[in-house]
Design a protein around this motif. Structure first.
Motif, PDB file in Angstrom:
ATOM      1  N   GLU A  88       0.369  -1.146   0.479  1.00 43.19           N
ATOM      2  CA  GLU A  88      -0.073  -0.091  -0.022  1.00 43.19           C
ATOM      3  C   GLU A  88       1.060   0.891  -0.156  1.00 43.19           C
ATOM      4  N   LEU A  89       2.040   1.587   0.880  1.00 39.23           N
ATOM      5  CA  LEU A  89       3.029   2.553   0.745  1.00 39.23           C
ATOM      6  C   LEU A  89       3.623   2.936  -0.418  1.00 39.23           C
ATOM      7  N   ALA A  90       3.741   1.476  -1.473  1.00 37.52           N
ATOM      8  CA  ALA A  90       4.434   1.548  -2.654  1.00 37.52           C
ATOM      9  C   ALA A  90       3.376   1.630  -3.839  1.00 37.52           C
ATOM     10  N   ARG A  91       2.448   1.704  -3.826  1.00 38.73           N
ATOM     11  CA  ARG A  91       1.344   2.125  -4.518  1.00 38.73           C
ATOM     12  C   ARG A  91       0.859   3.412  -4.330  1.00 38.73           C
ATOM     13  N   ALA A 130       9.325  -8.002  -5.299  1.00 40.36           N
ATOM     14  CA  ALA A 130       9.233  -8.238  -6.613  1.00 40.36           C
ATOM     15  C   ALA A 130       8.463  -7.281  -7.301  1.00 40.36           C
ATOM     16  N   GLU A 131       7.477  -7.799  -5.833  1.00 41.45           N
ATOM     17  CA  GLU A 131       6.063  -8.137  -6.179  1.00 41.45           C
ATOM     18  C   GLU A 131       5.820  -6.326  -6.509  1.00 41.45           C
ATOM     19  N   ILE A 132       6.801  -5.454  -5.582  1.00 41.56           N
ATOM     20  CA  ILE A 132       6.378  -3.737  -5.850  1.00 41.56           C
ATOM     21  C   ILE A 132       7.535  -3.455  -6.494  1.00 41.56           C
ATOM     22  N   VAL A 133       8.143  -3.805  -7.065  1.00 45.79           N
ATOM     23  CA  VAL A 133       9.071  -3.339  -8.398  1.00 45.79           C
ATOM     24  C   VAL A 133       8.382  -3.414  -9.891  1.00 45.79           C
TER      25      VAL A 133
END
Length: 300
Positions: A27-30, A57-60
């Motif tokens: 959520e923070l990365a989003r 990996a999901e965030i990247v």
């Protein structure tokens, strides 16, 4: 809830390899934050196999920025290592989300002192190490958002959760104290007390409850508390199933003892209750009830 804007901000999230911590990191990365994703490495895991690496990996893959950290949070230098990772990779640190905890399912007489210490060290010192390492940096830059993880076990107690509850009760006290210490430097310090399906709670939730109480329904609150728009500090907020509660610590008005303490306690149960903004205020109101002048003018 709509997403918050965290572009340019850098966060550390502990216990972020799965469950609630993973949801918080995503959520923070989003919202645009770069994230140091912390979760301990388990025996036999390579760098690419850790839960922290999978979240990175999901965030990247979604276009975000993240790096994995495998520090065990109870280690005395874990906070320093996570802060260093944020500075080395992203050049700053704005947000601390201390989420890691260790489960307990044994009553006190079945716990060794070492068992108790292990649970307490992860739940409380795992929070303190990170916050204490980040605190000078947040003070110097005049900005910060700190979100800790609380629990109803720390407020109300629960059979079999002595160490876990003690750790979370200590976290609540740390939240209130640091909120006061950070007030003049735009450092907001709050805690989330989540109810959510996770590895820790899976054995205790029916399927219909687990479907409703997902980590993703808690994460937007954490993101808001981590944002510049957060307007509260020193609060412990319950979140679960898409609903929220505000917790308070209260005391009754005082009564004199008449020698019968059983009767006194029964009468105290019927007295009005109030919350206090800090411990000095609680003592000063007692001075007034004793017919004495407070040490300072009372203000709520």
């Amino acid at each position: 809830m709509s997403g918050v804007h965290l572009a340019g901000r850098v966060a550390v999230v502990t216990g972020a390899g799965k469950g609630l911590g993973r949801a918080y990191a995503l959520e923070l990365a989003r919202g645009g934050a770069a994230v140091v994703v912390n979760n301990r490495r388990h025996p036999g895991e390579s760098d690419a196999e850790t839960s922290a690496a999978r979240v990175v990996a999901e965030i990247v893959a979604a276009g975000g920025r993240a790096v994995a950290d495998h520090s065990p949070v109870e280690a005395a230098d874990s906070g320093e290592r996570m802060v260093a990772a944020a500075l080395d990779h992203f050049g700053r640190l704005d947000i601390v989300v201390a989420n890691a905890a260790a489960p307990q399912a044994a009553s006190l007489h079945k716990l060794s002192p070492a068992d108790f210490r292990t649970i307490f060290d992860v739940g409380f010192y795992g929070t303190l190490h990170l916050v204490q390492a980040a605190w000078p940096l947040l003070r110097d830059q005049g900005y910060g958002r700190v979100v800790m993880t609380s629990s109803s076990a720390g407020r109300y107690g629960q059979h079999g959760l002595s160490a876990y509850g003690a750790a979370k009760g200590a976290v609540d006290s740390l939240v209130r104290t640091l909120a006061s210490e950070g007030a003049g430097r735009d450092i907001k310090v709050n805690a989330v007390s989540p109810y959510a399906a996770s590895q820790m709670t899976a054995a205790h939730m029916r399927d219909d409850v687990a479907r409703r109480f997902t980590p993703e329904r808690v994460a937007p609150l954490v993101a808001w508390l981590a944002s510049e728009g957060c307007s509260v500090s020193g609060r412990v907020i319950v979140a679960g199933g898409g609903r929220f509660r505000l917790t308070e610590t209260v005391e009754t008005d005082s009564l004199p003892a008449d020698g019968d303490f059983a009767d006194l306690l029964a009468r105290l149960e019927r007295q009005p209750r109030r919350t206090h903004p800090h411990s000095n205020h609680a003592f000063d109101t007692l001075l007034v009830e004793c017919g004495l002048a407070p040490r300072a003018p009372l203000s709520e």
